[in-house]
Enzyme design. Structure first.
Site, PDB file in Angstrom:
ATOM      1  N   GLY A 174       0.839  -1.206   0.000  1.00 18.11           N
ATOM      2  CA  GLY A 174       0.000   0.000   0.000  1.00 18.11           C
ATOM      3  C   GLY A 174       0.868   1.248   0.000  1.00 18.11           C
ATOM      4  O   GLY A 174       1.897   1.279   0.673  1.00 18.11           O
TER       5      GLY A 174
ATOM      6  N   ARG B  18      19.104  11.033  -4.004  1.00 18.30           N
ATOM      7  CA  ARG B  18      20.074  12.130  -3.813  1.00 18.30           C
ATOM      8  C   ARG B  18      21.293  11.655  -3.021  1.00 18.30           C
ATOM      9  O   ARG B  18      22.420  12.009  -3.359  1.00 18.30           O
ATOM     10  CB  ARG B  18      19.392  13.316  -3.128  1.00 18.30           C
ATOM     11  CG  ARG B  18      18.325  13.943  -4.037  1.00 18.30           C
ATOM     12  CD  ARG B  18      18.454  15.438  -4.159  1.00 18.30           C
ATOM     13  NE  ARG B  18      17.663  15.924  -5.274  1.00 18.30           N
ATOM     14  CZ  ARG B  18      16.804  16.941  -5.209  1.00 18.30           C
ATOM     15  NH1 ARG B  18      16.617  17.583  -4.075  1.00 18.30           N
ATOM     16  NH2 ARG B  18      16.159  17.329  -6.293  1.00 18.30           N
TER      17      ARG B  18
ATOM     18  N   ARG C   3       0.397  -4.688  -5.609  1.00 15.21           N
ATOM     19  CA  ARG C   3       0.600  -5.946  -4.904  1.00 15.21           C
ATOM     20  C   ARG C   3       0.914  -6.955  -6.014  1.00 15.21           C
ATOM     21  O   ARG C   3       0.214  -7.010  -7.013  1.00 15.21           O
ATOM     22  CB  ARG C   3      -0.639  -6.332  -4.129  1.00 15.21           C
ATOM     23  CG  ARG C   3      -1.189  -5.146  -3.308  1.00 15.21           C
ATOM     24  CD  ARG C   3      -1.582  -5.507  -1.906  1.00 15.21           C
ATOM     25  NE  ARG C   3      -2.342  -4.423  -1.297  1.00 15.21           N
ATOM     26  CZ  ARG C   3      -1.920  -3.719  -0.259  1.00 15.21           C
ATOM     27  NH1 ARG C   3      -0.766  -3.976   0.307  1.00 15.21           N
ATOM     28  NH2 ARG C   3      -2.682  -2.755   0.243  1.00 15.21           N
TER      29      ARG C   3
ATOM     30  N   ASP D 113       5.432  -4.955   5.948  1.00 14.78           N
ATOM     31  CA  ASP D 113       6.090  -6.233   6.279  1.00 14.78           C
ATOM     32  C   ASP D 113       5.966  -7.256   5.153  1.00 14.78           C
ATOM     33  O   ASP D 113       6.861  -8.083   4.965  1.00 14.78           O
ATOM     34  CB  ASP D 113       5.619  -6.787   7.628  1.00 14.78           C
ATOM     35  CG  ASP D 113       4.112  -6.882   7.722  1.00 14.78           C
ATOM     36  OD1 ASP D 113       3.426  -6.540   6.733  1.00 14.78           O
ATOM     37  OD2 ASP D 113       3.617  -7.309   8.771  1.00 14.78           O
TER      38      ASP D 113
ATOM     39  N   THR E   4       4.350   2.299   5.717  1.00 19.03           N
ATOM     40  CA  THR E   4       2.951   1.855   5.763  1.00 19.03           C
ATOM     41  C   THR E   4       2.212   2.698   6.788  1.00 19.03           C
ATOM     42  O   THR E   4       2.725   2.922   7.885  1.00 19.03           O
ATOM     43  CB  THR E   4       2.808   0.360   6.122  1.00 19.03           C
ATOM     44  OG1 THR E   4       1.430   0.114   6.455  1.00 19.03           O
ATOM     45  CG2 THR E   4       3.653  -0.074   7.296  1.00 19.03           C
TER      46      THR E   4
ATOM     47  N   ASP F 249      -0.109   1.781   8.504  1.00 11.86           N
ATOM     48  CA  ASP F 249      -0.568   0.932   9.615  1.00 11.86           C
ATOM     49  C   ASP F 249       0.367   0.986  10.831  1.00 11.86           C
ATOM     50  O   ASP F 249      -0.053   0.673  11.947  1.00 11.86           O
ATOM     51  CB  ASP F 249      -0.696  -0.530   9.161  1.00 11.86           C
ATOM     52  CG  ASP F 249      -1.633  -0.702   7.979  1.00 11.86           C
ATOM     53  OD1 ASP F 249      -2.459   0.197   7.754  1.00 11.86           O
ATOM     54  OD2 ASP F 249      -1.531  -1.731   7.285  1.00 11.86           O
TER      55      ASP F 249
ATOM     56  N   ASP G 206       2.600  -1.020  11.730  1.00 10.47           N
ATOM     57  CA  ASP G 206       2.534  -2.323  12.411  1.00 10.47           C
ATOM     58  C   ASP G 206       3.792  -3.167  12.217  1.00 10.47           C
ATOM     59  O   ASP G 206       3.782  -4.365  12.489  1.00 10.47           O
ATOM     60  CB  ASP G 206       1.306  -3.106  11.903  1.00 10.47           C
ATOM     61  CG  ASP G 206       1.347  -3.337  10.392  1.00 10.47           C
ATOM     62  OD1 ASP G 206       2.167  -2.694   9.696  1.00 10.47           O
ATOM     63  OD2 ASP G 206       0.547  -4.145   9.897  1.00 10.47           O
TER      64      ASP G 206
ATOM     65  N   ARG H 156      -5.436  -2.590   8.736  1.00 10.26           N
ATOM     66  CA  ARG H 156      -5.453  -4.024   8.430  1.00 10.26           C
ATOM     67  C   ARG H 156      -5.699  -4.820   9.709  1.00 10.26           C
ATOM     68  O   ARG H 156      -6.761  -4.684  10.279  1.00 10.26           O
ATOM     69  CB  ARG H 156      -4.161  -4.448   7.735  1.00 10.26           C
ATOM     70  CG  ARG H 156      -4.404  -5.711   6.900  1.00 10.26           C
ATOM     71  CD  ARG H 156      -3.191  -6.183   6.160  1.00 10.26           C
ATOM     72  NE  ARG H 156      -2.729  -5.232   5.161  1.00 10.26           N
ATOM     73  CZ  ARG H 156      -1.994  -5.577   4.118  1.00 10.26           C
ATOM     74  NH1 ARG H 156      -1.662  -6.831   3.931  1.00 10.26           N
ATOM     75  NH2 ARG H 156      -1.591  -4.685   3.268  1.00 10.26           N
TER      76      ARG H 156
ATOM     77  N   GLN I 187      -7.315   7.980   3.861  1.00  5.86           N
ATOM     78  CA  GLN I 187      -6.250   7.889   4.875  1.00  5.86           C
ATOM     79  C   GLN I 187      -4.876   7.629   4.260  1.00  5.86           C
ATOM     80  O   GLN I 187      -3.853   7.755   4.922  1.00  5.86           O
ATOM     81  CB  GLN I 187      -6.557   6.743   5.855  1.00  5.86           C
ATOM     82  CG  GLN I 187      -7.790   6.996   6.685  1.00  5.86           C
ATOM     83  CD  GLN I 187      -8.348   5.716   7.298  1.00  5.86           C
ATOM     84  OE1 GLN I 187      -8.049   5.374   8.425  1.00  5.86           O
ATOM     85  NE2 GLN I 187      -9.162   4.999   6.547  1.00  5.86           N
TER      86      GLN I 187
HETATM   87  P1  ADP Z   1       2.827  -4.401   2.616  1.00  7.67           P
HETATM   88  O1  ADP Z   1       4.223  -4.394   2.119  1.00  7.67           O
HETATM   89  O2  ADP Z   1       2.239  -3.028   2.709  1.00  7.67           O
HETATM   90  O3  ADP Z   1       2.659  -5.225   3.879  1.00  7.67           O
HETATM   91  P2  ADP Z   1       1.642  -6.608   1.081  1.00  7.67           P
HETATM   92  O4  ADP Z   1       1.480  -7.519   2.251  1.00  7.67           O
HETATM   93  O5  ADP Z   1       0.516  -6.546   0.115  1.00  7.67           O
HETATM   94  O6  ADP Z   1       1.908  -5.083   1.487  1.00  7.67           O
HETATM   95  O7  ADP Z   1       2.964  -7.045   0.319  1.00  7.67           O
HETATM   96  C1  ADP Z   1       3.415  -6.330  -0.814  1.00  7.67           C
HETATM   97  C2  ADP Z   1       4.016  -7.268  -1.813  1.00  7.67           C
HETATM   98  O8  ADP Z   1       5.157  -7.932  -1.242  1.00  7.67           O
HETATM   99  C3  ADP Z   1       3.126  -8.422  -2.283  1.00  7.67           C
HETATM  100  O9  ADP Z   1       2.232  -8.038  -3.293  1.00  7.67           O
HETATM  101  C4  ADP Z   1       4.151  -9.399  -2.819  1.00  7.67           C
HETATM  102  O10 ADP Z   1       4.603  -9.005  -4.101  1.00  7.67           O
HETATM  103  C5  ADP Z   1       5.293  -9.218  -1.828  1.00  7.67           C
HETATM  104  N1  ADP Z   1       5.235 -10.245  -0.779  1.00  7.67           N
HETATM  105  C6  ADP Z   1       4.435 -10.287   0.305  1.00  7.67           C
HETATM  106  N2  ADP Z   1       4.629 -11.415   1.026  1.00  7.67           N
HETATM  107  C7  ADP Z   1       5.588 -12.116   0.370  1.00  7.67           C
HETATM  108  C8  ADP Z   1       6.227 -13.382   0.580  1.00  7.67           C
HETATM  109  N3  ADP Z   1       5.934 -14.148   1.636  1.00  7.67           N
HETATM  110  N4  ADP Z   1       7.168 -13.767  -0.329  1.00  7.67           N
HETATM  111  C9  ADP Z   1       7.478 -13.015  -1.388  1.00  7.67           C
HETATM  112  N5  ADP Z   1       6.900 -11.818  -1.636  1.00  7.67           N
HETATM  113  C10 ADP Z   1       5.983 -11.367  -0.790  1.00  7.67           C
HETATM  114  O1  F6P Z   2      -1.537  -1.567   4.583  1.00  7.44           O
HETATM  115  C1  F6P Z   2      -2.146  -0.329   4.303  1.00  7.44           C
HETATM  116  C2  F6P Z   2      -3.622  -0.515   4.068  1.00  7.44           C
HETATM  117  O2  F6P Z   2      -4.179   0.760   3.781  1.00  7.44           O
HETATM  118  C3  F6P Z   2      -4.396  -1.189   5.210  1.00  7.44           C
HETATM  119  O3  F6P Z   2      -4.641  -0.301   6.275  1.00  7.44           O
HETATM  120  C4  F6P Z   2      -5.627  -1.650   4.490  1.00  7.44           C
HETATM  121  O4  F6P Z   2      -6.226  -2.752   5.145  1.00  7.44           O
HETATM  122  C5  F6P Z   2      -5.091  -2.060   3.150  1.00  7.44           C
HETATM  123  O5  F6P Z   2      -3.862  -1.363   2.967  1.00  7.44           O
HETATM  124  C6  F6P Z   2      -6.006  -1.736   1.993  1.00  7.44           C
HETATM  125  O6  F6P Z   2      -5.439  -2.236   0.830  1.00  7.44           O
HETATM  126  P1  F6P Z   2      -5.927  -1.866  -0.645  1.00  7.44           P
HETATM  127  O7  F6P Z   2      -5.337  -0.525  -1.005  1.00  7.44           O
HETATM  128  O8  F6P Z   2      -5.378  -2.964  -1.484  1.00  7.44           O
HETATM  129  O9  F6P Z   2      -7.418  -1.798  -0.613  1.00  7.44           O
END
Ligand code: ADP
Ligand code: F6P
Length: 323
Positions: free
Chosen positions: A14, A28, A75, A106, A128, A130, A132, A174, A255
């Site tokens: 996100g 930079r 994603r 994460d 992020t 979140d 978190d 989330r 947000q």
């Molecule tokens: P965020 O980084 O905000 O937590 P996501 O959980 O959607 O968002 O993860 C972002 C991207 O990171 C995913 O779309 C995927 O490409 C990659 N990713 C997430 N988990 C894994 C994993 N276990 N192994 C490899 N790539 C991952």
């Molecule tokens: O991780 C950031 C976040 O905005 C969460 O708070 C929320 O649950 C999720 O992403 C929403 O994801 P998307 O933009 O794919 O709807």
């Protein structure tokens, strides 16, 4: 460890306000240290497809104040497969990338760790709303999101007062309640529903409203973390159980946008610069993190193992202050 000369930077997961300030700091600081820096578009997708261009000092002009991410983000389910990661590693070789800086949450760090395990060095920067990510006190975007929600609560409070209603506000996060608990305290909410607490509507929401009414309260604000409940259902239950008219507002993606606050710009600048400094020192497969007032670095595996919890006192404090 061979000297790092060429790096890539990408944003993943996100988007979060301040990601642009982090990209700017990576580019930079990288150019300052004589590195070649590629901007990789659309997260891990861009790495798989070779969607990247070399960036220079001017590529990041006029972006520090902009929300979203100029590199865009997706994603990328393909990256969760071994085949996807192999493709990304092969493409990194085509562009001579010695390392990649991954700005994201994460999930993105899990992807970065896979790259590291397949031999492509990485640095993670927490981004992020979140907030978190276990290894860091702070993730880029959190403060801007809090201020956006705070602005919404203040407006909702005006109309809740005028109509003597209960406003139920659903916020993002989330599976975590960091946004919810902080805006509950800063917005003076009567109740907050968090994923970190057992869901007990009567105890957490209905009782404080009834007790508040007995003390003379006439309007109420209830904050619901998206991972804990549904604002529409909770508003209906409040009406049925208390007789107080209730309205639900789901804030959604508002947000995630907006010009980053000072805190997000400064933190992103520190962390972006730190990421490049680490690479210059040959320190790889690490994540930048805020610990107290210091931007430090943590090994990526350890970073992913660390779990973050809400300070129970903050939950208690909200109950005391909303009396
Ligand atoms: P965020 O980084 O905000 O937590 P996501 O959980 O959607 O968002 O993860 C972002 C991207 O990171 C995913 O779309 C995927 O490409 C990659 N990713 C997430 N988990 C894994 C994993 N276990 N192994 C490899 N790539 C991952
Ligand atoms: O991780 C950031 C976040 O905005 C969460 O708070 C929320 O649950 C999720 O992403 C929403 O994801 P998307 O933009 O794919 O709807």
């Amino acid at each position: 460890m061979p000297e790092i000369k060429t790096i890539g930077v990408l944003t993943s997961g996100g988007d979060a306000p301040g990601m642009n300030a982090a990209i700017r700091a990576v580019v930079r600081t990288g150019v300052y240290h004589g590195l070649k820096v590629y901007g990789i578009r659309k997260g891990f997708n861009g790495l798989i497809n070779g969607d990247m261009t070399e960036m220079n000092l001017r590529s990041v002009s006029d972006i520090i104040h902009r929300g979203g991410t100029i590199l865009q983000t997706v994603r990328c389910p393909e990256f969760k497969t071994e085949e996807g990661i192999r493709k990304a590693i092969a493409m990194a070789r085509v562009f001579d990338l010695d390392a990649v800086v991954v700005i994201g949450g994460d999930g993105s760090f899990r992807g970065a760790k896979e790259l590291a395990e397949m031999g492509l060095p990485v640095i993670g920067i927490p981004g992020t709303i979140d907030n978190d990510i276990g290894c860091t006190d702070y993730s880029i975007g959190f403060d801007t999101a809090l201020n956006t929600v705070q602005d919404a609560i203040d407006k909702i409070r005006d109309t809740a007062y005028s109509h003597e209603r209960c406003s139920v506000l659903e916020v993002m996060g989330r599976h975590a309640g960091f946004i919810a608990i902080n805006v509950a305290v800063s917005g003076g909410a009567e109740a907050v529903v968090l994923p970190e607490e057992k869901f007990d509507l009567d105890k957490i929401v209905i009782k404080p409203i009834i007790e508040g009414r007995n003390r003379g309260k006439k309007h109420y604000v209830v904050v619901v973390a998206e991972g804990a409940g549904d604002a529409v259902e909770i508003a209906q239950a409040i009406e049925e159980k208390t007789g107080v008219e209730a309205r639900a507002t789901i804030l959604g993606h508002i947000q995630r946008g907006g010009s980053p606050t000072v805190q997000d710009r400064v933190m992103a600048s520190f962390m972006g610069a730190k990421a490049v400094e680490l690479l210059k020192q040959g320190l790889v497969n690490r994540v930048t993190a805020l610990k107290g007032n210091q931007v430090v670095d943590v090994e990526i595996g350890k970073a992913l193992e660390t779990v973050k919890t809400i300070d129970p006192y903050l939950i208690e404090l909200n109950k005391i202050l909303s009396l």
